[in-house]
Enzyme design. Structure first.
Site, PDB file in Angstrom:
ATOM      1  N   TYR A   1     -11.529   4.545  -6.468  1.00 40.73           N
ATOM      2  CA  TYR A   1     -10.632   4.430  -5.314  1.00 40.73           C
ATOM      3  C   TYR A   1     -11.428   4.381  -4.017  1.00 40.73           C
ATOM      4  O   TYR A   1     -12.338   5.168  -3.794  1.00 40.73           O
ATOM      5  CB  TYR A   1      -9.676   5.630  -5.257  1.00 40.73           C
ATOM      6  CG  TYR A   1      -8.688   5.684  -6.387  1.00 40.73           C
ATOM      7  CD1 TYR A   1      -8.036   4.536  -6.827  1.00 40.73           C
ATOM      8  CD2 TYR A   1      -8.393   6.891  -7.005  1.00 40.73           C
ATOM      9  CE1 TYR A   1      -7.106   4.610  -7.852  1.00 40.73           C
ATOM     10  CE2 TYR A   1      -7.463   6.968  -8.026  1.00 40.73           C
ATOM     11  CZ  TYR A   1      -6.826   5.827  -8.457  1.00 40.73           C
ATOM     12  OH  TYR A   1      -5.906   5.904  -9.464  1.00 40.73           O
TER      13      TYR A   1
ATOM     14  N   HIS B   1       1.330  10.212  -1.634  1.00 41.08           N
ATOM     15  CA  HIS B   1       0.150  10.065  -2.473  1.00 41.08           C
ATOM     16  C   HIS B   1      -0.228  11.350  -3.202  1.00 41.08           C
ATOM     17  O   HIS B   1      -1.274  11.399  -3.854  1.00 41.08           O
ATOM     18  CB  HIS B   1      -1.039   9.568  -1.634  1.00 41.08           C
ATOM     19  CG  HIS B   1      -0.890   8.136  -1.236  1.00 41.08           C
ATOM     20  ND1 HIS B   1      -0.309   7.754  -0.046  1.00 41.08           N
ATOM     21  CD2 HIS B   1      -1.206   6.981  -1.878  1.00 41.08           C
ATOM     22  CE1 HIS B   1      -0.281   6.439   0.022  1.00 41.08           C
ATOM     23  NE2 HIS B   1      -0.812   5.934  -1.069  1.00 41.08           N
TER      24      HIS B   1
ATOM     25  N   ARG C   1      -4.777  -4.955   1.071  1.00 42.90           N
ATOM     26  CA  ARG C   1      -5.635  -4.367   0.056  1.00 42.90           C
ATOM     27  C   ARG C   1      -5.052  -4.728  -1.298  1.00 42.90           C
ATOM     28  O   ARG C   1      -3.938  -5.244  -1.376  1.00 42.90           O
ATOM     29  CB  ARG C   1      -5.737  -2.847   0.204  1.00 42.90           C
ATOM     30  CG  ARG C   1      -4.412  -2.122   0.035  1.00 42.90           C
ATOM     31  CD  ARG C   1      -4.577  -0.634   0.311  1.00 42.90           C
ATOM     32  NE  ARG C   1      -5.444   0.010  -0.654  1.00 42.90           N
ATOM     33  CZ  ARG C   1      -5.038   0.560  -1.803  1.00 42.90           C
ATOM     34  NH1 ARG C   1      -3.762   0.560  -2.126  1.00 42.90           N
ATOM     35  NH2 ARG C   1      -5.893   1.119  -2.633  1.00 42.90           N
TER      36      ARG C   1
ATOM     37  N   ASN D   1      -4.368  -3.237  -5.413  1.00 43.11           N
ATOM     38  CA  ASN D   1      -4.339  -2.099  -6.315  1.00 43.11           C
ATOM     39  C   ASN D   1      -4.020  -2.684  -7.692  1.00 43.11           C
ATOM     40  O   ASN D   1      -3.511  -3.791  -7.788  1.00 43.11           O
ATOM     41  CB  ASN D   1      -3.254  -1.108  -5.874  1.00 43.11           C
ATOM     42  CG  ASN D   1      -3.292   0.145  -6.723  1.00 43.11           C
ATOM     43  OD1 ASN D   1      -4.363   0.617  -7.073  1.00 43.11           O
ATOM     44  ND2 ASN D   1      -2.129   0.667  -7.075  1.00 43.11           N
TER      45      ASN D   1
ATOM     46  N   GLU E   1      -1.443  -5.632  -7.560  1.00 43.56           N
ATOM     47  CA  GLU E   1      -0.579  -5.624  -6.384  1.00 43.56           C
ATOM     48  C   GLU E   1      -1.392  -6.062  -5.177  1.00 43.56           C
ATOM     49  O   GLU E   1      -2.429  -5.465  -4.880  1.00 43.56           O
ATOM     50  CB  GLU E   1      -0.045  -4.216  -6.115  1.00 43.56           C
ATOM     51  CG  GLU E   1       0.850  -3.679  -7.207  1.00 43.56           C
ATOM     52  CD  GLU E   1       1.302  -2.238  -6.956  1.00 43.56           C
ATOM     53  OE1 GLU E   1       2.216  -1.798  -7.656  1.00 43.56           O
ATOM     54  OE2 GLU E   1       0.742  -1.563  -6.073  1.00 43.56           O
TER      55      GLU E   1
ATOM     56  N   TYR F   1      -3.745   8.655 -15.169  1.00 40.26           N
ATOM     57  CA  TYR F   1      -2.824   8.500 -14.045  1.00 40.26           C
ATOM     58  C   TYR F   1      -2.170   7.123 -14.062  1.00 40.26           C
ATOM     59  O   TYR F   1      -0.978   6.973 -13.816  1.00 40.26           O
ATOM     60  CB  TYR F   1      -3.552   8.735 -12.727  1.00 40.26           C
ATOM     61  CG  TYR F   1      -2.688   8.367 -11.547  1.00 40.26           C
ATOM     62  CD1 TYR F   1      -1.607   9.158 -11.182  1.00 40.26           C
ATOM     63  CD2 TYR F   1      -2.899   7.172 -10.853  1.00 40.26           C
ATOM     64  CE1 TYR F   1      -0.767   8.795 -10.148  1.00 40.26           C
ATOM     65  CE2 TYR F   1      -2.076   6.797  -9.813  1.00 40.26           C
ATOM     66  CZ  TYR F   1      -1.009   7.602  -9.466  1.00 40.26           C
ATOM     67  OH  TYR F   1      -0.171   7.222  -8.451  1.00 40.26           O
ATOM     68  N   LYS F   2      -2.959   6.113 -14.388  1.00 45.48           N
ATOM     69  CA  LYS F   2      -2.424   4.751 -14.416  1.00 45.48           C
ATOM     70  C   LYS F   2      -1.602   4.469 -15.672  1.00 45.48           C
ATOM     71  O   LYS F   2      -1.002   3.398 -15.782  1.00 45.48           O
ATOM     72  CB  LYS F   2      -3.571   3.733 -14.310  1.00 45.48           C
ATOM     73  CG  LYS F   2      -4.205   3.644 -12.925  1.00 45.48           C
ATOM     74  CD  LYS F   2      -5.372   2.655 -12.940  1.00 45.48           C
ATOM     75  CE  LYS F   2      -6.076   2.575 -11.593  1.00 45.48           C
ATOM     76  NZ  LYS F   2      -5.344   1.756 -10.604  1.00 45.48           N
TER      77      LYS F   2
HETATM   78  C1  HEM Z   1      -4.808   1.674   3.182  1.00 43.33           C
HETATM   79  C2  HEM Z   1      -3.717   2.115   2.692  1.00 43.33           C
HETATM   80  C3  HEM Z   1      -3.539   2.733   1.332  1.00 43.33           C
HETATM   81  C4  HEM Z   1      -4.456   3.203   0.426  1.00 43.33           C
HETATM   82  C5  HEM Z   1      -5.973   3.230   0.550  1.00 43.33           C
HETATM   83  C6  HEM Z   1      -3.716   3.671  -0.715  1.00 43.33           C
HETATM   84  C7  HEM Z   1      -4.289   4.191  -1.871  1.00 43.33           C
HETATM   85  C8  HEM Z   1      -3.610   4.450  -3.032  1.00 43.33           C
HETATM   86  C9  HEM Z   1      -4.211   4.700  -4.314  1.00 43.33           C
HETATM   87  C10 HEM Z   1      -5.709   4.697  -4.595  1.00 43.33           C
HETATM   88  C11 HEM Z   1      -3.218   4.894  -5.220  1.00 43.33           C
HETATM   89  C12 HEM Z   1      -3.389   5.104  -6.720  1.00 43.33           C
HETATM   90  C13 HEM Z   1      -3.072   3.784  -7.373  1.00 43.33           C
HETATM   91  C14 HEM Z   1      -3.370   3.636  -8.848  1.00 43.33           C
HETATM   92  O1  HEM Z   1      -4.363   4.138  -9.360  1.00 43.33           O
HETATM   93  O2  HEM Z   1      -2.617   2.906  -9.510  1.00 43.33           O
HETATM   94  C15 HEM Z   1      -1.979   4.789  -4.505  1.00 43.33           C
HETATM   95  C16 HEM Z   1      -0.738   4.967  -5.056  1.00 43.33           C
HETATM   96  C17 HEM Z   1       0.427   4.885  -4.330  1.00 43.33           C
HETATM   97  N1  HEM Z   1       0.555   4.456  -3.035  1.00 43.33           N
HETATM   98 FE1  HEM Z   1      -0.895   4.031  -1.733  1.00 43.33          FE
HETATM   99  N2  HEM Z   1      -2.393   3.508  -0.490  1.00 43.33           N
HETATM  100  C18 HEM Z   1      -2.247   2.940   0.753  1.00 43.33           C
HETATM  101  C19 HEM Z   1      -1.074   2.601   1.380  1.00 43.33           C
HETATM  102  C20 HEM Z   1       0.167   2.947   0.904  1.00 43.33           C
HETATM  103  C21 HEM Z   1       1.385   2.816   1.661  1.00 43.33           C
HETATM  104  C22 HEM Z   1       1.504   2.297   3.097  1.00 43.33           C
HETATM  105  C23 HEM Z   1       2.370   3.268   0.871  1.00 43.33           C
HETATM  106  C24 HEM Z   1       3.818   3.331   1.268  1.00 43.33           C
HETATM  107  C25 HEM Z   1       4.542   4.386   1.124  1.00 43.33           C
HETATM  108  C26 HEM Z   1       1.784   3.668  -0.404  1.00 43.33           C
HETATM  109  C27 HEM Z   1       2.465   4.160  -1.491  1.00 43.33           C
HETATM  110  C28 HEM Z   1       1.892   4.511  -2.698  1.00 43.33           C
HETATM  111  C29 HEM Z   1       2.642   5.005  -3.831  1.00 43.33           C
HETATM  112  C30 HEM Z   1       4.154   5.226  -3.870  1.00 43.33           C
HETATM  113  C31 HEM Z   1       1.730   5.249  -4.863  1.00 43.33           C
HETATM  114  C32 HEM Z   1       2.058   5.829  -6.239  1.00 43.33           C
HETATM  115  C33 HEM Z   1       2.015   7.341  -6.128  1.00 43.33           C
HETATM  116  C34 HEM Z   1       2.599   8.055  -7.341  1.00 43.33           C
HETATM  117  O3  HEM Z   1       1.971   8.064  -8.399  1.00 43.33           O
HETATM  118  O4  HEM Z   1       3.708   8.611  -7.207  1.00 43.33           O
HETATM  119  N3  HEM Z   1       0.436   3.457  -0.324  1.00 43.33           N
HETATM  120  N4  HEM Z   1      -2.240   4.510  -3.173  1.00 43.33           N
END
Ligand code: HEM
Ligand code: FES
Lengths: 323, 324, 170
Positions: free
Chosen positions: A23, A182, A212, A214, A255, A306-307
């Site tokens: 990450y 998060h 970005r 994912n 994504e 986690y994934k």
């Molecule tokens: C630069 C911006 C962001 C970074 C670096 C970031 C980073 C991450 C990372 C590393 C994960 C884990 C993903 C995986 O392994 O599949 C994640 C999950 C997630 N992100 Fe972000 N994210 C960002 C922006 C956002 C934004 C703006 C939202 C909006 C609400 C968001 C919502 C989520 C959600 C809902 C999850 C899943 C969490 C869960 O397991 O319940 N992210 N994000």
């Protein structure tokens, strides 16, 4: 290989630059074209492809069955109008033949021949768009949308239309702070990844756009892998392992996420566009097959867990590395 | 409201600037001039939250001026500029502009937006500090937010007063006496519904009065907002990067990032965000003190001083020796 | 998971004191231990600041309705303090947050974390349970076995549950 299939491969946003994945706060300016081994992606914010009408029909069906996928706290209405009026012109520019937008002050007329939509509404007038600007936006673009408010030194996920979630629930997360959203993600808090991301997003100025990627993996071309419907799709993670059709059923799910500071409302618009490519399609690009096999084999267990990859990871690595 | 930034190049290099034509000059009240700015060929300008400003090139300096519109995408921006007698802040430059002149401006920058969850907005303005409040009031009317405006101005010199009366009706109370204004502000702060946010722009003593009175009356800081122009990354002092391995010297002028200077000198450095957040462009430092301006390095890493995020950070010393 | 950053609230080991800048205070105590804390708080609020104390067995509809009415009539300077078991404190805090009260205007003392409210995204029912985080509870709405996840919604005042055996092959 059919032509439809190779088009999908050609524009697939393959996310791995090396043989291991961790990450990072991996943000870069939007609209920067990327060249891949099979083609390229990323010249625009919206990416309308051959699955457009099918995916929007699927979104409509998911929403009809479960309206909680669309959430909007009352103070987010301006942000929803802002997202709509920012992204319809974007869509009109992406599909100039099939869509058109006419503006007469706040009176907007939108035509979309890809879906047979024709609507006239008045920006800011809720009665002119009874389903609401966010739901209407979601009926026109393939991306899921989350709108984040900024206050009290934080970002808040206060509205969203999310029908294609990768294992989370918009209905449960609505109203949370960015860091709370998060909360379940391993590693990122200790590594400062999400704290940094939040500070970065809070500094975005009106109109600035970043993106970005994912990734995870999904069985079949199932876009709706939300927590709500886990009971329907969870078993497939186990069933796919013994299935001879594994390379056709197992997909790399990428994504492409855009992060846009909306001008009028000051909200952050978070767009999530989901791309699915089966292992068999992926393997048509030998470089991708080798690289994804390596990434999957090297991925630490906590991240794989986690994934949700743990049940089929070994089988996927076997198939990818056997080729 | 106006703020002067130290030198040209105060904004990020990729901040695509706007070229604008002076389409109108309106003398509001003696000493206060409103500029109407448009794209030379016409066309929409970027939308912005209420309370935003643009940074105008004013000869040898850059000045931040509040935009007074409601922020919806439209074809013109308006700024109002008070002529300072000593010419400080570039106001004399603005007052010399005439219709047809071309100016360069930043895109709108937001640092004073209304809080969307507020039940009620209490706007407090003193003098030319009315300009961001005009924007707030306009947006509040457009989006049907509950608000009131307390405005102190000099007798006969109330910029935008007529306009505000039409816009706000009885939601506006104007004062020409400072004690009366301060008493009204105190009375408002003493009794407003929970959920109210207060916004203040004007002379420093007015801002101080609002902040102190609000704190005394139990307002948490989260409900109190004062217009302060955000400190954008400034252009920085020039310095020289010394590349230890090749021995070459790369000058880094003010307004050019270390990353850009290295790239221009043919030294490739991995990078992604160019904003100091992703961590890609880290470069090892052998000697010299880095001036850290990124969001990436931890406090410990910063203190160690042995690495620098070259897309935004610079050097405290005249020379920074890099392990490149 | 980073202790300070997860959505699961961490209640400090010490109870907070009344905010000295408060102009009026509403104290709500749940159960005997919660009410003992609100009594101590009432004595600590500086003289001259109006204090109202509510006592309830748990966060039932009637006490939440009173809370909602007090918030609707409150002026800036008002503060809320909640004391009692976590599930009651979270439920009352959720009502306050939904009504626009800021985190900065709420202080909480949690006397036990045994009981939890768990939200089921499959049927949208909320179940009260004594299962720990990462434990299991049957859903009162759909009878599915729910895994209690380390994820808490401030608006719902509840933990997320999800089907514990969704990946089992029947
Ligand atoms: C630069 C911006 C962001 C970074 C670096 C970031 C980073 C991450 C990372 C590393 C994960 C884990 C993903 C995986 O392994 O599949 C994640 C999950 C997630 N992100 Fe972000 N994210 C960002 C922006 C956002 C934004 C703006 C939202 C909006 C609400 C968001 C919502 C989520 C959600 C809902 C999850 C899943 C969490 C869960 O397991 O319940 N992210 N994000
Ligand atoms: S390029 Fe991202 S931190 Fe410098």
């Amino acid at each position: 290989m059919t032509t439809a299939l190779s088009a999908r491969v050609a524009r697939f946003p393959f996310p791995f630059a090396t043989d291991s994945y961790r990450y990072l706060t991996n943000v870069e300016p939007a609209r920067t074209p990327v060249t891949t081994a099979a083609g390229g992606w990323g010249a625009g914010v919206l990416d309308v492809d051959d699955d457009y009408a099918v995916e929007l029909a699927e979104r409509a069906a998911v929403l009809a069955a479960d309206p909680t996928r669309c959430q909007e706290l009352p103070h987010m209405r301006v942000a929803s109008w802002d997202a709509l009026t920012t992204l319809l012109p974007e869509l009109a520019a992406a599909c100039p033949g099939e869509t058109s937008l006419e503006r007469d002050g706040d009176r907007w007329t939108w035509r979309n021949d890809l879906l047979g939509t024709a609507r006239t509404f008045t920006v800011g007038d809720d009665d002119s768009l009874p389903e609401g600007p966010l739901a209407f936006l979601g009926s026109q673009i393939q991306d899921d949308v989350v709108l984040l408010d900024q206050r009290e030194g934080a970002l808040w996920a206060d509205a969203g239309l999310v029908t294609f979630a990768a294992d989370w629930s918009m209905g449960f997360d609505v109203g949370m702070r960015f860091l709370e959203v998060h909360g379940p993600v391993p590693r990122v808090h200790e590594a400062g990844v999400v704290q940094r991301a939040e500070r970065f997003l809070m500094r975005l100025q009106p109109g600035e756009e970043y993106r970005r990627t994912n990734w995870t993996m999904t069985v079949d071309r199932r876009l709706d892998t939300s927590t709500e419907t886990y009971a329907e799709w969870g078993r497939d993670r186990r069933l796919v392992v013994g299935d001879p059709a594994l390379p056709d059923r197992l997909h790399l799910r990428v994504e492409v996420q855009h992060l846009i500071r909306l001008g009028v409302s000051n909200a952050i618009c978070f767009l999530v566009r989901t791309h699915l490519l089966s292992l068999r399609e992926l393997a048509t690009v030998p470089e991708w097959r080798q690289r994804f096999g390596a990434v999957l084999a090297e991925l630490p267990d906590d991240m794989a867990d986690y994934k949700g990859l743990t049940r089929f990871r070994a089988a996927a690595v076997d198939w990818l590395t056997a080729g | 409201m106006t703020a002067t930034l130290t030198a040209p190049g105060a904004l990020r290099a990729d901040d695509g600037r706007l070229v604008l034509e002076v389409a109108g000059v309106v003398d509001e009240v003696p000493g206060t001039r409103t500029l109407v700015l448009r794209r030379p060929g016409g066309g929409l300008l970027p939308a912005h939250p209420p309370g935003s400003h643009v940074v105008l090139d004013c000869g040898d300096r850059r000045n931040a001026y509040s935009l007074t519109g409601d922020g919806s995408p439209c074809e013109e921006y308006r700024v109002s500029v008070l002529l300072c007698p000593d010419g400080e802040g570039g106001s004399a430059f603005v007052h010399r502009l005439a219709v047809g002149d071309i100016v360069s401006a930043s895109r709108p920058r937001s640092a004073f937006a209304p809080v969307s969850t507020a039940r009620h907005h209490l706007l407090v303005a003193g003098g030319i500090g009315i300009t961001p409040m005009l924007s707030h009031a306009r947006a509040a009317v457009r989006w049907r937010r509950s608000f009131e405006l307390l405005y102190r101005h000099r007798p006969g010199a109330g910029a935008h007063l007529d306009e505000l009366r039409g816009l706000c009706g009885d939601r506006l109370t104007a004062y020409t006496s400072t004690p009366e204004m301060l008493a009204a502000v105190r009375a408002a702060l003493a009794d407003r519904p929970l959920g109210t946010h207060v916004y203040v722009c004007g002379p420093t003593p007015l801002i101080g009065f609002v902040e102190e009175t609000a704190a005394e009356l139990g307002w948490p800081g989260e409900r109190v907002h004062a217009e302060r122009f955000s400190a954008d990354l400034d252009a920085g002092e020039p310095f020289t990067a010394v590349l230890a391995r090749s021995g070459s010297r790369v000058p880094v002028p003010s307004g050019t990032s270390l990353l850009t200077a290295l790239e221009q000198a043919g030294v490739a450095v991995p990078n992604l965000c160019r904003q100091g957040v992703c961590g890609e462009c880290r470069v090892p430092v052998r000697s010299g003190r880095p001036l850290h301006r990124d969001l990436y390095l931890s406090e410990t890493e910063r203190a160690a001083g042995d690495a620098v995020m070259c897309c935004v950070s610079r050097s405290v010393d005249d020379e920074l020796e890099l392990d490149l | 998971m980073g202790a300070e950053h997860t959505s699961v609230p961490r209640w400090g080991s010490e109870w907070p004191a009344p905010d000295p800048s408060a102009r009026t205070v509403l104290l709500v105590g749940f159960g005997a231990r919660g009410c003992a804390i609100t009594a101590a708080w009432a004595a600590d609020v500086p003289a001259g600041r109006p204090v109202e104390v509510l006592a309830a067995d748990d966060a039932d509809e009637s006490v939440l309705a009173v809370l909602t009415a007090r918030i609707a009539g409150a002026r800036v300077g008002w503060r809320l303090m909640l004391a009692g078991p976590e599930d009651d404190v979270l439920a009352a805090r959720a009502v306050a947050l939904r009504a626009g009260v800021l985190d900065a205007e709420i202080r909480c003392a949690v006397t036990s974390t045994d009981r939890k409210r768990v939200y089921c995204p499959h049927c949208r029912a909320t179940t009260t349970t004594t299962a720990p985080v990462a434990g299991e509870t049957p859903c009162e709405g759909c009878a599915r076995r729910l895994h209690v996840y380390a994820h808490v919604s401030r608006r719902a005042g509840a933990y997320l549950g999800f089907m514990a055996d969704a990946e089992e092959v029947a």
